[in-house]
Design an enzyme around this catalytic site. Structure first.
Site, PDB file in Angstrom:
ATOM      1  N   ARG A 103      52.189  79.010 -71.091  1.00  0.00           N
ATOM      2  CA  ARG A 103      53.249  79.550 -70.227  1.00  0.00           C
ATOM      3  C   ARG A 103      52.944  81.027 -70.047  1.00  0.00           C
ATOM      4  O   ARG A 103      52.887  81.778 -71.025  1.00  0.00           O
ATOM      5  CB  ARG A 103      54.626  79.359 -70.864  1.00  0.00           C
ATOM      6  CG  ARG A 103      55.687  80.188 -70.162  1.00  0.00           C
ATOM      7  CD  ARG A 103      57.095  79.844 -70.559  1.00  0.00           C
ATOM      8  NE  ARG A 103      57.505  78.575 -69.994  1.00  0.00           N
ATOM      9  CZ  ARG A 103      58.777  78.169 -69.936  1.00  0.00           C
ATOM     10  NH1 ARG A 103      59.741  78.919 -70.424  1.00  0.00           N
ATOM     11  NH2 ARG A 103      59.081  77.010 -69.398  1.00  0.00           N
ATOM     12  N   HIS A 130      55.747  75.160 -61.801  1.00  0.00           N
ATOM     13  CA  HIS A 130      56.330  74.602 -63.035  1.00  0.00           C
ATOM     14  C   HIS A 130      56.263  73.063 -62.932  1.00  0.00           C
ATOM     15  O   HIS A 130      57.275  72.387 -62.780  1.00  0.00           O
ATOM     16  CB  HIS A 130      57.777  75.096 -63.181  1.00  0.00           C
ATOM     17  CG  HIS A 130      58.350  74.926 -64.555  1.00  0.00           C
ATOM     18  ND1 HIS A 130      57.634  74.402 -65.611  1.00  0.00           N
ATOM     19  CD2 HIS A 130      59.589  75.219 -65.057  1.00  0.00           C
ATOM     20  CE1 HIS A 130      58.405  74.388 -66.693  1.00  0.00           C
ATOM     21  NE2 HIS A 130      59.592  74.873 -66.381  1.00  0.00           N
ATOM     22  N   GLN A 133      58.231  70.509 -65.259  1.00  0.00           N
ATOM     23  CA  GLN A 133      59.651  70.467 -64.916  1.00  0.00           C
ATOM     24  C   GLN A 133      59.908  69.503 -63.760  1.00  0.00           C
ATOM     25  O   GLN A 133      60.768  68.629 -63.843  1.00  0.00           O
ATOM     26  CB  GLN A 133      60.118  71.886 -64.532  1.00  0.00           C
ATOM     27  CG  GLN A 133      61.568  71.950 -64.122  1.00  0.00           C
ATOM     28  CD  GLN A 133      62.491  71.669 -65.293  1.00  0.00           C
ATOM     29  OE1 GLN A 133      62.386  72.288 -66.337  1.00  0.00           O
ATOM     30  NE2 GLN A 133      63.390  70.716 -65.142  1.00  0.00           N
ATOM     31  N   ASP A 221      68.182  76.860 -59.163  1.00  0.00           N
ATOM     32  CA  ASP A 221      67.529  77.530 -60.299  1.00  0.00           C
ATOM     33  C   ASP A 221      67.976  78.994 -60.267  1.00  0.00           C
ATOM     34  O   ASP A 221      68.604  79.445 -59.296  1.00  0.00           O
ATOM     35  CB  ASP A 221      65.995  77.407 -60.166  1.00  0.00           C
ATOM     36  CG  ASP A 221      65.242  78.002 -61.352  1.00  0.00           C
ATOM     37  OD1 ASP A 221      65.862  78.215 -62.432  1.00  0.00           O
ATOM     38  OD2 ASP A 221      64.033  78.282 -61.211  1.00  0.00           O
ATOM     39  N   CYS A 261      67.154  73.251 -63.619  1.00  0.00           N
ATOM     40  CA  CYS A 261      66.132  73.095 -64.661  1.00  0.00           C
ATOM     41  C   CYS A 261      66.545  73.762 -65.971  1.00  0.00           C
ATOM     42  O   CYS A 261      65.985  73.454 -67.016  1.00  0.00           O
ATOM     43  CB  CYS A 261      64.802  73.650 -64.169  1.00  0.00           C
ATOM     44  SG  CYS A 261      64.878  75.390 -63.731  1.00  0.00           S
ATOM     45  N   ARG A 289      62.644  66.029 -70.180  1.00  0.00           N
ATOM     46  CA  ARG A 289      61.423  66.825 -70.391  1.00  0.00           C
ATOM     47  C   ARG A 289      60.619  66.241 -71.549  1.00  0.00           C
ATOM     48  O   ARG A 289      59.393  66.183 -71.508  1.00  0.00           O
ATOM     49  CB  ARG A 289      61.779  68.298 -70.693  1.00  0.00           C
ATOM     50  CG  ARG A 289      62.427  69.071 -69.560  1.00  0.00           C
ATOM     51  CD  ARG A 289      61.455  69.365 -68.433  1.00  0.00           C
ATOM     52  NE  ARG A 289      60.265  70.060 -68.881  1.00  0.00           N
ATOM     53  CZ  ARG A 289      60.175  71.376 -69.075  1.00  0.00           C
ATOM     54  NH1 ARG A 289      61.201  72.154 -68.812  1.00  0.00           N
ATOM     55  NH2 ARG A 289      59.037  71.926 -69.479  1.00  0.00           N
TER      56      ARG A 289
HETATM   57  N1   CP Z   1      63.393  74.518 -67.909  1.00  0.00           N
HETATM   58  C1   CP Z   1      62.591  75.171 -68.771  1.00  0.00           C
HETATM   59  O1   CP Z   1      61.378  75.207 -68.634  1.00  0.00           O
HETATM   60  O2   CP Z   1      63.248  75.747 -69.806  1.00  0.00           O
HETATM   61  P1   CP Z   1      62.646  76.731 -70.884  1.00  0.00           P
HETATM   62  O3   CP Z   1      62.387  78.044 -70.209  1.00  0.00           O
HETATM   63  O4   CP Z   1      63.731  76.838 -71.936  1.00  0.00           O
HETATM   64  O5   CP Z   1      61.385  76.150 -71.442  1.00  0.00           O
HETATM   65  N1  NVA Z   2      62.249  79.968 -62.301  1.00  0.00           N
HETATM   66  C1  NVA Z   2      62.566  80.116 -63.690  1.00  0.00           C
HETATM   67  C2  NVA Z   2      62.404  78.814 -64.402  1.00  0.00           C
HETATM   68  C3  NVA Z   2      62.742  78.847 -65.855  1.00  0.00           C
HETATM   69  C4  NVA Z   2      62.504  77.533 -66.541  1.00  0.00           C
HETATM   70  C5  NVA Z   2      61.672  81.186 -64.292  1.00  0.00           C
HETATM   71  O1  NVA Z   2      60.475  81.217 -63.960  1.00  0.00           O
HETATM   72  O2  NVA Z   2      62.152  81.990 -65.080  1.00  0.00           O
END
Ligand code: CP
Ligand code: NVA
Length: 302
Positions: A103, A130, A133, A221, A261, A289
């Site tokens: 990530r 993502h 997700q 989101d 999400c 998930r």
């Molecule tokens: N939706 C999601 O990816 O959540 P986190 O940021 O908690 O991993």
């Molecule tokens: N769009 C958000 C998703 C978090 C799971 C971010 O990138 O922070």
């Protein structure tokens, strides 16, 4: 040849369908309390350059349930934080572990990690995409509605990583996606154009009500994603008309699945009333998930 899981675009509809079927099988199996440990002796390294609750916990628990092991590596506590290159990190980790999840911020880092790793790389969120997700969101829609093909999804809010992955998901799975976002906050132009060229049913407008017409799913989101904290005040102002609230929901005029999400900024992109209301499926969505990622791990590592 190793496979990576970086973008839904890289997968065929058949492969994605297999992942959904497998996730269903894994979920039913775990509901019956039956164990399934195809990854015994295998290790997943998880590199996090941004925070996470769901992604971290579901990957770690998923690996454990599949009989393997997961290692949490925060970039600050590894040499990555002191400037060791992604390429060297990829080469070294490949000697120890069987797959790597990352990530991070720049999407090119995920691609570079994959290029220099001899083991599968999974995108656990980049600024651009993502995919884990959205595959799990499609699973949730399938579970709730009994179908996904042709389902009309209204995505209201920021044209961010989740929205970009939704475009790829809609293209591959034959879903209809209507994105409503403020001007200047549209999804990635290249991803959108490629999808449209390849026949995706995706529209982008700035009108949430237009997007909602006939939709079976309403998705939103956060307005400021991780890394955009400095734009927060400006975004709060720009995105105000895009809040998913009772008024917008009533405009849908029919039963609709409300999805997010998570994490949610309650009172910003979505109200308490809606996220805690009867149409919300956000916690089933979060649970899924785990099941979908177990399918991805099994597909890549077995
Ligand atoms: N939706 C999601 O990816 O959540 P986190 O940021 O908690 O991993
Ligand atoms: N769009 C958000 C998703 C978090 C799971 C971010 O990138 O922070």
């Amino acid at each position: 040849m190793k496979r990576d899981f970086i973008s839904l675009y890289d997968y065929t509809p058949e492969e994605l369908r297999w992942l959904l079927e497998r996730a269903k099988w894994l979920k039913e199996r775990s509901r019956r309390g039956e164990s399934w440990r195809p990854l015994e002796g295998k290790t997943l390294a998880m590199i996090f350059e941004k925070p996470s609750t769901r992604t971290r916990v579901s990957f770690e628990v998923g690996m454990f349930q599949l009989g393997g092991h997961a290692l949490y590596l925060s970039s600050q506590e590894t040499q990555l934080g002191r400037g060791e290159t992604i390429a060297d990190t990829a080469r070294v980790l490949s000697r120890y572990v069987d797959a790597i999840m990352i990530r991070t911020f720049e999407h090119t880092k995920v691609e570079e990690l994959a290029r220099f790793s001899s083991v599968p790389v999974i995108n656990g969120l980049s600024d651009l995409l993502h995919p884990c997700q959205v595959l799990s969101d499609i699973f949730t829609i399938w579970e709730k509605l009994g179908r996904y093909e042709g389902v009309r999804v209204a995505y209201v809010g920021d044209g961010n990583n989740v929205a970009n992955s939704w475009i790829n998901g809609a293209l591959r799975m034959g879903m209809e996606l209507r994105i409503a976002c403020p001007r200047g906050y549209e999804p990635n132009g290249e991803i959108l154009e490629r999808a449209l060229r390849e026949g995706a049913r995706v529209t982008v407008s700035s009108d949430p009500r237009e997007a909602l017409r006939g939709a079976e799913v309403l998705y939103t989101d956060v307005w400021a994603s991780m890394g955009q904290e400095s734009e927060r005040e400006e975004r709060l102002r720009v995105f105000r008309p895009y809040q998913v609230n009772q008024e917008l929901l009533e405009f849908a005029g029919q039963e609709i699945l409300v999805m997010h999400c998570l994490p949610a900024h309650r009172g910003e992109e979505i109200t308490d009333e809606v996220i805690d209301g009867p149409y919300s499926v956000v916690f089933d969505q979060a649970e899924n998930r785990l099941h979908v990622q177990k399918a991805i791990l099994e597909f890549l590592m077995r």
